[in-house]
Design an enzyme around this catalytic site. Structure first.
Site, PDB file in Angstrom:
ATOM      1  N   LYS A   1      32.782  36.377  39.186  1.00 55.09           N
ATOM      2  CA  LYS A   1      31.574  36.810  39.882  1.00 55.09           C
ATOM      3  C   LYS A   1      31.116  38.155  39.336  1.00 55.09           C
ATOM      4  O   LYS A   1      31.902  39.084  39.174  1.00 55.09           O
ATOM      5  CB  LYS A   1      31.834  36.886  41.388  1.00 55.09           C
ATOM      6  CG  LYS A   1      32.130  35.534  42.019  1.00 55.09           C
ATOM      7  CD  LYS A   1      32.347  35.660  43.505  1.00 55.09           C
ATOM      8  CE  LYS A   1      32.554  34.291  44.154  1.00 55.09           C
ATOM      9  NZ  LYS A   1      33.846  33.671  43.788  1.00 55.09           N
TER      10      LYS A   1
ATOM     11  N   GLU B   1      36.813  22.751  45.072  1.00 52.14           N
ATOM     12  CA  GLU B   1      37.132  23.573  46.240  1.00 52.14           C
ATOM     13  C   GLU B   1      36.184  23.258  47.391  1.00 52.14           C
ATOM     14  O   GLU B   1      35.099  22.701  47.187  1.00 52.14           O
ATOM     15  CB  GLU B   1      37.029  25.056  45.882  1.00 52.14           C
ATOM     16  CG  GLU B   1      35.616  25.496  45.528  1.00 52.14           C
ATOM     17  CD  GLU B   1      35.456  27.004  45.534  1.00 52.14           C
ATOM     18  OE1 GLU B   1      35.537  27.600  46.620  1.00 52.14           O
ATOM     19  OE2 GLU B   1      35.233  27.575  44.457  1.00 52.14           O
TER      20      GLU B   1
ATOM     21  N   ASP C   1      43.006  34.918  43.314  1.00 46.19           N
ATOM     22  CA  ASP C   1      42.746  33.936  42.263  1.00 46.19           C
ATOM     23  C   ASP C   1      43.547  34.263  41.000  1.00 46.19           C
ATOM     24  O   ASP C   1      44.038  33.358  40.306  1.00 46.19           O
ATOM     25  CB  ASP C   1      41.261  33.905  41.893  1.00 46.19           C
ATOM     26  CG  ASP C   1      40.373  33.416  43.020  1.00 46.19           C
ATOM     27  OD1 ASP C   1      40.903  32.979  44.064  1.00 46.19           O
ATOM     28  OD2 ASP C   1      39.140  33.478  42.858  1.00 46.19           O
TER      29      ASP C   1
ATOM     30  N   ASP D   1      42.261  46.559  44.969  1.00 41.60           N
ATOM     31  CA  ASP D   1      41.662  45.317  45.444  1.00 41.60           C
ATOM     32  C   ASP D   1      41.432  44.358  44.283  1.00 41.60           C
ATOM     33  O   ASP D   1      40.580  44.603  43.426  1.00 41.60           O
ATOM     34  CB  ASP D   1      40.336  45.626  46.155  1.00 41.60           C
ATOM     35  CG  ASP D   1      39.802  44.417  46.911  1.00 41.60           C
ATOM     36  OD1 ASP D   1      40.426  43.349  46.857  1.00 41.60           O
ATOM     37  OD2 ASP D   1      38.748  44.566  47.573  1.00 41.60           O
TER      38      ASP D   1
END
Length: 302
Positions: free
Chosen positions: A161, A27, A144, A140
């Site tokens: 994360k 990425e 991905d 939320d």
């Protein structure tokens, strides 16, 4: 113009794909938005070198001047690293960035989609997005997850994360039928730390075994991604007490700032960078390099 005609594939990448050699997609958001500007291009080069160490060819992906670039030369890497006009381009943003003939750095979601479009089967990143804390009220969650549910590619990351709701993300991945394999660990990794607190759904200890899973999934034509969760090397892991105290303080600061949506992750990652005196940045670079090496091994073996 077809989708394939929008792709400008670097000759080295095109030759490797035509010859059936291993290629690893990378990425570009980490270059433009995840690293300090003065070191981003240098680190991007190190990530590509880590792929090459395993015998594969790196293909960093970005949108530049109305084209999807699959594989970047040094000038393009430098532009993505230093140009403040480079937009963060997830799947939903690709049409707008291409139509404007602007510059866009691809996220996990858009990199996975574009890599698959280019015929690349393995993608290395840092940490995935996922379900945010408090998602029961905010709804939320990262794009991905949907991309992984609809894109048949192998993604190597250090889990999701750690600022996110990891157990909820694992539940969501299960619901979306995204297979998760943890590399040489019985614990799902937590990005900056090796253990997120959740068990590994599956464990495999070598690239050949993971490649065998990849091959069977191709035979079945499964439409979802395979997520290979690779913990940060033990020598590079952030101290757990530093991680936990910084996360707690960052979440409190987030609540005071009343931020939501796409502003949450950048705020918390910046908070970590500032309040750990660079320890989080060092960990981020180390885990991405480790993931690139493993992804290269998988691309060669698979």
């Amino acid at each position: 113009m077809t989708a394939g005609e929008l792709l400008r594939v670097q000759p080295e990448v095109a030759e490797a794909l035509a010859a059936g050699r291993g290629v690893v997609a990378l990425e570009s958001t980490i270059i433009s938005h995840g690293l300090p500007t003065d070191s981003a291009a240098e680190v991007a080069g190190r990530i590509e070198d880590a792929v090459r160490e395993s015998g594969a060819v790196p293909a960093t992906i970005a949108v530049l001047d109305g084209e999807v670039r699959v594989g970047l030369d040094q000038a393009a890497l430098d532009r993505v690293a230093t140009d403040p006009a480079v937009a963060k381009a997830s799947i939903r943003d690709l049409g707008q960035v291409l139509a404007a003939r602007g510059a866009g750095a691809t996220t996990v979601a858009s990199t996975a989609y574009l890599a698959h479009l280019a015929g690349i089967g393995v993608f290395a990143t840092g940490g995935l997005g996922g379900v945010h804390r408090g998602a029961r009220e905010s709804y939320d969650e990262s794009a991905d997850l949907f991309a992984l549910a609809t894109t048949p590619i192998t993604v190597v990351s250090s889990g999701v994360k750690s600022i996110l709701d990891v157990p909820a993300t694992l539940e969501r991945l299960e619901t979306l039928s995204v297979a998760v394999v943890c590399y040489r660990t019985d614990r799902f990794p937590g990005f900056y730390v090796r253990d997120s607190g959740s068990p590994a759904p599956w464990r495999l200890d070598n690239a050949a075994d993971i490649a065998a899973v990849m091959a069977q999934r191709r035979r079945l034509a499964l439409p979802q991604a395979l997520l290979v969760a690779n913990p940060i090397p033990a020598t590079d892991e952030m101290r757990r007490d530093l991680h936990d105290s910084t996360l707690a303080a960052g979440l409190a600061a987030l609540a005071s700032a009343a931020l939501a949506g796409s502003a949450v992750t950048p705020f918390l990652l910046d908070y970590f960078h500032e309040h750990t005196r660079g320890a989080s940045l060092a960990a981020n670079v180390a885990l991405v390099l480790s993931n690139a090496r493993l992804a290269g091994a998988l691309a060669v073996a698979g």
